[in-house]
Design a protein around this motif. Structure first.
Motif, PDB file in Angstrom:
ATOM      1  N   GLY A   1     -41.940 -73.425  47.282  1.00 33.09           N
ATOM      2  CA  GLY A   1     -42.390 -73.241  45.910  1.00 33.09           C
ATOM      3  C   GLY A   1     -41.509 -72.210  45.222  1.00 33.09           C
ATOM      4  N   ASP A   2     -41.321 -72.373  43.944  1.00 35.35           N
ATOM      5  CA  ASP A   2     -40.387 -71.532  43.199  1.00 35.35           C
ATOM      6  C   ASP A   2     -41.050 -70.224  42.785  1.00 35.35           C
ATOM      7  OD1 ASP A   2     -38.009 -70.835  42.135  1.00 35.35           O
ATOM      8  OD2 ASP A   2     -38.134 -72.131  40.365  1.00 35.35           O
ATOM      9  N   ARG A   3     -40.224 -69.178  42.656  1.00 31.68           N
ATOM     10  CA  ARG A   3     -40.687 -67.890  42.142  1.00 31.68           C
ATOM     11  C   ARG A   3     -39.466 -67.172  41.580  1.00 31.68           C
ATOM     12  NH1 ARG A   3     -41.244 -68.131  47.112  1.00 31.68           N
ATOM     13  NH2 ARG A   3     -43.508 -68.037  47.103  1.00 31.68           N
ATOM     14  N   SER A   4     -39.702 -66.240  40.680  1.00 30.17           N
ATOM     15  CA  SER A   4     -38.571 -65.514  40.112  1.00 30.17           C
ATOM     16  C   SER A   4     -38.050 -64.498  41.122  1.00 30.17           C
ATOM     17  CB  SER A   4     -38.995 -64.795  38.827  1.00 30.17           C
ATOM     18  OG  SER A   4     -39.811 -63.673  39.132  1.00 30.17           O
ATOM     19  N   GLU A   5     -36.824 -64.074  40.936  1.00 30.49           N
ATOM     20  CA  GLU A   5     -36.254 -63.084  41.840  1.00 30.49           C
ATOM     21  C   GLU A   5     -36.990 -61.755  41.733  1.00 30.49           C
ATOM     22  OE1 GLU A   5     -32.046 -62.930  41.192  1.00 30.49           O
ATOM     23  OE2 GLU A   5     -31.707 -64.747  42.398  1.00 30.49           O
ATOM     24  N   GLU A   6     -37.424 -61.399  40.551  1.00 24.64           N
ATOM     25  CA  GLU A   6     -38.176 -60.151  40.404  1.00 24.64           C
ATOM     26  C   GLU A   6     -39.511 -60.246  41.125  1.00 24.64           C
ATOM     27  OE1 GLU A   6     -39.182 -56.397  39.825  1.00 24.64           O
ATOM     28  OE2 GLU A   6     -37.205 -57.307  39.517  1.00 24.64           O
ATOM     29  N   ASP A   7     -40.148 -61.406  41.041  1.00 26.43           N
ATOM     30  CA  ASP A   7     -41.389 -61.604  41.787  1.00 26.43           C
ATOM     31  C   ASP A   7     -41.145 -61.434  43.291  1.00 26.43           C
ATOM     32  OD1 ASP A   7     -42.879 -62.079  39.528  1.00 26.43           O
ATOM     33  OD2 ASP A   7     -42.789 -64.280  39.697  1.00 26.43           O
ATOM     34  N   ALA A   8     -40.039 -61.971  43.763  1.00 26.47           N
ATOM     35  CA  ALA A   8     -39.726 -61.876  45.187  1.00 26.47           C
ATOM     36  C   ALA A   8     -39.530 -60.422  45.603  1.00 26.47           C
ATOM     37  CB  ALA A   8     -38.470 -62.687  45.499  1.00 26.47           C
ATOM     38  N   ARG A   9     -38.783 -59.662  44.803  1.00 32.82           N
ATOM     39  CA  ARG A   9     -38.572 -58.241  45.123  1.00 32.82           C
ATOM     40  C   ARG A   9     -39.890 -57.477  45.124  1.00 32.82           C
ATOM     41  NH1 ARG A   9     -33.523 -58.977  42.142  1.00 32.82           N
ATOM     42  NH2 ARG A   9     -34.702 -58.744  40.211  1.00 32.82           N
ATOM     43  N   GLU A  10     -40.731 -57.761  44.140  1.00 38.91           N
ATOM     44  CA  GLU A  10     -42.018 -57.070  44.047  1.00 38.91           C
ATOM     45  C   GLU A  10     -42.923 -57.415  45.227  1.00 38.91           C
ATOM     46  OE1 GLU A  10     -43.706 -57.890  40.253  1.00 38.91           O
ATOM     47  OE2 GLU A  10     -42.244 -56.664  39.153  1.00 38.91           O
ATOM     48  N   MET A  11     -42.863 -58.672  45.695  1.00 39.49           N
ATOM     49  CA  MET A  11     -43.653 -59.066  46.853  1.00 39.49           C
ATOM     50  C   MET A  11     -43.236 -58.257  48.080  1.00 39.49           C
ATOM     51  SD  MET A  11     -45.894 -61.774  46.672  1.00 39.49           S
ATOM     52  CE  MET A  11     -45.622 -62.796  48.111  1.00 39.49           C
ATOM     53  N   VAL A  12     -41.932 -58.106  48.286  1.00 40.67           N
ATOM     54  CA  VAL A  12     -41.441 -57.342  49.437  1.00 40.67           C
ATOM     55  C   VAL A  12     -41.906 -55.896  49.343  1.00 40.67           C
ATOM     56  CG1 VAL A  12     -39.382 -56.523  50.637  1.00 40.67           C
ATOM     57  CG2 VAL A  12     -39.454 -58.857  49.753  1.00 40.67           C
ATOM     58  N   ARG A  13     -41.768 -55.289  48.178  1.00 41.51           N
ATOM     59  CA  ARG A  13     -42.192 -53.891  48.022  1.00 41.51           C
ATOM     60  C   ARG A  13     -43.700 -53.742  48.209  1.00 41.51           C
ATOM     61  NH1 ARG A  13     -37.880 -53.792  43.897  1.00 41.51           N
ATOM     62  NH2 ARG A  13     -39.360 -54.529  42.337  1.00 41.51           N
ATOM     63  N   TYR A  14     -44.455 -54.699  47.702  1.00 41.96           N
ATOM     64  CA  TYR A  14     -45.911 -54.664  47.842  1.00 41.96           C
ATOM     65  C   TYR A  14     -46.295 -54.715  49.325  1.00 41.96           C
ATOM     66  CZ  TYR A  14     -50.811 -55.844  46.823  1.00 41.96           C
ATOM     67  OH  TYR A  14     -52.184 -55.836  46.741  1.00 41.96           O
ATOM     68  N   ALA A  15     -45.623 -55.585  50.069  1.00 41.61           N
ATOM     69  CA  ALA A  15     -45.920 -55.709  51.499  1.00 41.61           C
ATOM     70  C   ALA A  15     -45.599 -54.420  52.238  1.00 41.61           C
ATOM     71  CB  ALA A  15     -45.131 -56.880  52.086  1.00 41.61           C
ATOM     72  N   ILE A  16     -44.458 -53.813  51.929  1.00 45.86           N
ATOM     73  CA  ILE A  16     -44.070 -52.566  52.592  1.00 45.86           C
ATOM     74  C   ILE A  16     -45.107 -51.485  52.321  1.00 45.86           C
ATOM     75  CG2 ILE A  16     -42.351 -50.728  52.631  1.00 45.86           C
ATOM     76  CD1 ILE A  16     -40.253 -52.952  52.019  1.00 45.86           C
ATOM     77  N   ASP A  17     -45.599 -51.419  51.097  1.00 42.37           N
ATOM     78  CA  ASP A  17     -46.625 -50.429  50.751  1.00 42.37           C
ATOM     79  C   ASP A  17     -47.888 -50.612  51.584  1.00 42.37           C
ATOM     80  OD1 ASP A  17     -45.014 -49.255  48.884  1.00 42.37           O
ATOM     81  OD2 ASP A  17     -45.896 -50.304  47.164  1.00 42.37           O
ATOM     82  N   ARG A  18     -48.107 -51.807  52.089  1.00 43.93           N
ATOM     83  CA  ARG A  18     -49.301 -52.092  52.892  1.00 43.93           C
ATOM     84  C   ARG A  18     -49.012 -52.144  54.381  1.00 43.93           C
ATOM     85  NH1 ARG A  18     -49.694 -52.560  48.118  1.00 43.93           N
ATOM     86  NH2 ARG A  18     -51.653 -52.548  46.944  1.00 43.93           N
ATOM     87  N   GLY A  19     -47.915 -51.546  54.764  1.00 49.21           N
ATOM     88  CA  GLY A  19     -47.629 -51.386  56.184  1.00 49.21           C
ATOM     89  C   GLY A  19     -46.821 -52.490  56.816  1.00 49.21           C
ATOM     90  N   VAL A  20     -46.454 -53.519  56.050  1.00 47.06           N
ATOM     91  CA  VAL A  20     -45.648 -54.623  56.582  1.00 47.06           C
ATOM     92  C   VAL A  20     -44.191 -54.181  56.543  1.00 47.06           C
ATOM     93  CG1 VAL A  20     -45.040 -57.064  56.345  1.00 47.06           C
ATOM     94  CG2 VAL A  20     -47.347 -56.288  55.753  1.00 47.06           C
ATOM     95  N   THR A  21     -43.758 -53.512  57.587  1.00 48.96           N
ATOM     96  CA  THR A  21     -42.437 -52.880  57.562  1.00 48.96           C
ATOM     97  C   THR A  21     -41.366 -53.682  58.277  1.00 48.96           C
ATOM     98  OG1 THR A  21     -43.036 -51.603  59.528  1.00 48.96           O
ATOM     99  CG2 THR A  21     -43.422 -50.572  57.364  1.00 48.96           C
ATOM    100  N   TYR A  22     -41.740 -54.775  58.953  1.00 46.71           N
ATOM    101  CA  TYR A  22     -40.751 -55.633  59.587  1.00 46.71           C
ATOM    102  C   TYR A  22     -40.400 -56.752  58.620  1.00 46.71           C
ATOM    103  CZ  TYR A  22     -38.499 -58.755  62.962  1.00 46.71           C
ATOM    104  OH  TYR A  22     -37.596 -59.565  63.609  1.00 46.71           O
ATOM    105  N   VAL A  23     -39.157 -56.777  58.150  1.00 43.48           N
ATOM    106  CA  VAL A  23     -38.700 -57.757  57.163  1.00 43.48           C
ATOM    107  C   VAL A  23     -37.601 -58.596  57.804  1.00 43.48           C
ATOM    108  CG1 VAL A  23     -37.698 -58.106  54.883  1.00 43.48           C
ATOM    109  CG2 VAL A  23     -39.252 -56.172  55.279  1.00 43.48           C
ATOM    110  N   ASP A  24     -37.820 -59.907  57.845  1.00 45.17           N
ATOM    111  CA  ASP A  24     -36.921 -60.817  58.549  1.00 45.17           C
ATOM    112  C   ASP A  24     -36.317 -61.815  57.570  1.00 45.17           C
ATOM    113  OD1 ASP A  24     -35.997 -62.258  61.118  1.00 45.17           O
ATOM    114  OD2 ASP A  24     -37.044 -63.812  59.997  1.00 45.17           O
ATOM    115  N   THR A  25     -34.989 -61.820  57.469  1.00 39.24           N
ATOM    116  CA  THR A  25     -34.304 -62.753  56.586  1.00 39.24           C
ATOM    117  C   THR A  25     -33.163 -63.416  57.353  1.00 39.24           C
ATOM    118  OG1 THR A  25     -33.298 -63.022  54.404  1.00 39.24           O
ATOM    119  CG2 THR A  25     -32.759 -61.001  55.599  1.00 39.24           C
ATOM    120  N   GLY A  26     -32.240 -64.040  56.647  1.00 41.09           N
ATOM    121  CA  GLY A  26     -31.095 -64.694  57.269  1.00 41.09           C
ATOM    122  C   GLY A  26     -29.987 -64.857  56.252  1.00 41.09           C
TER     123      GLY A  26
END
Length: 391
Positions: free
Chosen positions: A29-54
């Motif tokens: 599903g599509d999302r804006s790049e700013e939405d994607a960045r905000e999602m990552v920051r939101y997750a980190i704020d809630r303790g989700v500190t392992y971020v996996d990309t490629g």
């Protein structure tokens, strides 16, 4: 959130991680790049500190967005990426697989480019992306040694893809004590995960498992229901209708996982209290000192099915982190809390196992291709999983 150690490394990962393959792509599903960045920051704020990309996700764009999102919290984040697909010289054709390139010179250059896009000096976990077992040569292993010695990476992993090969590759990584294996594994798709648990137990390997697709493409978190119309480009639309139809029936047999049985305060919190003082020497997991969730007035605590699906995976000691695909901040709030819901009882785990062995009492094909092999099926045969081999 609680945290565990990855393999034999000093890398600590959150029990719930951020699977960022959809950051920089429209494959879920599509999302804006700013939405994607905000999602990552939101997750980190809630303790989700392992971020996996490629590196191949969005042809580098995912790494760039992740780098921007974590720039001011880099020290708080455990960063993983993958290399091995040559997207630099090959255009992407839909969801098709690009040519792989596992030559050590190519891999070193790919790592250097990933460092630049992520804007970091060190990659915490470097994973070979869907490498077939014959592609992980002594020269490749030597390169990984060099990268660790140089301080460019802190841990090594192997990311497995269901259409690329599974068992021979995972067995190879476990025998050589890679720090992590990422694999598709969930309550509805158990065979490969169970095999690797057995291999780890037999070999005494320190390799950690990192399950992805814990919700079986939307079934177990109930984001894909009979009324759902998937957006154009949504990767989940590539699963056959039969998969979802049988999946919804299987889901109903698992409803018992949504609510834990009443237990005494001592029984329910003792295990977490014992693990809350740093590192659990028995299983090598680093944990936080966070208190267990509050009980309701009846003495019971609830789990959603989405949380229970993650908790089931975390009940296996070799599992270090589970990486679901977050679509909304509500997903993050709910699924990150799976680290703190009541742990599954032995009976609940056994009941899940019996259901799987009995095919959830559904005598109908789910329409999915079965296990793939890169070694002519020898790995599948030796594991006793011949009935699951793809044609």
């Amino acid at each position: 959130m609680e945290y565990r150690r990855l393999g034999d490394s000093d890398v600590e990962v959150s029990e719930v991680g951020f699977g960022a393959w959809v950051v920089g792509t429209d494959w879920w599903g599509d999302r804006s790049e700013e939405d994607a960045r905000e999602m990552v920051r939101y997750a980190i704020d809630r303790g989700v500190t392992y971020v996996d990309t490629g590196d191949v996700y969005g042809h580098g764009r995912s790494e760039e967005l992740i780098g921007e999102a974590i720039a001011d919290v880099r020290e708080d984040v455990t960063l993983a990426t993958k290399v091995g697909y040559d997207f630099y010289n090959n255009p992407q054709a839909g969801h098709g697989e690009l040519p792989k390139q596992m030559d050590p010179d190519y891999l070193r250059e790919a790592v250097e480019r990933s460092l630049e896009r992520l804007d970091v000096d060190v990659i915490d976990v470097l994973q070979l992306h869907n490498a077939n077992v014959e592609e992980i040569t002594p020269d490749v292993l030597e390169l990984l040694d060099e990268l660790e010695e140089e301080g460019v990476i802190r841990a090594r992993g192997l990311a497995l893809g269901p259409s690329i090969g599974w068992l021979a590759e995972g067995n190879f990584a476990i025998e050589r004590e890679f720090d992590s294996i990422q694999l598709v594994w969930n309550v509805l798709e158990q065979a490969v995960g169970t095999h690797f648990l057995e291999t780890i137990a037999e070999t005494g390997s320190s390799t950690s498992l990192v399950p992805r697709v814990p919700h079986s493409s939307g079934i177990l978190n109930e984001q894909v229901t009979p009324a759902t119309e998937l957006e154009d480009g949504d990767h989940r639309g590539f699963r056959p209708d039969e998969w979802y139809e049988t999946g919804w029936e299987k889901l109903e047999t698992l409803r018992f996982l949504e609510r834990a049985e009443p237990r005494s305060a001592d029984d329910s919190s003792g295990a977490r209290r014992e693990r809350s003082e740093g590192l659990d020497e028995a299983n090598g997991k680093a944990v936080s000192g966070q208190s267990p969730p509050e009980r309701d007035e009846s003495g019971e605590r609830e789990r959603t099915m989405a949380q229970a699906s993650i908790a089931w995976l975390l009940s296996h000691d070799p599992v270090a982190s589970v990486t679901p695909t977050f679509r909304t901040t509500d997903d993050i709030d709910e699924w990150a809390a799976a680290s703190d819901v009541p742990t599954l009882t032995d009976e609940e785990i056994a009941r899940v196992g019996r259901l799987y062995e009995d095919g959830f009492d559904i005598d109908r094909d789910d329409g999915m291709d079965s296990l793939r092999s890169s070694v002519d099926g020898d790995d599948i045969e030796s594991a006793g999983l011949d009935t699951l081999a793809a044609d």
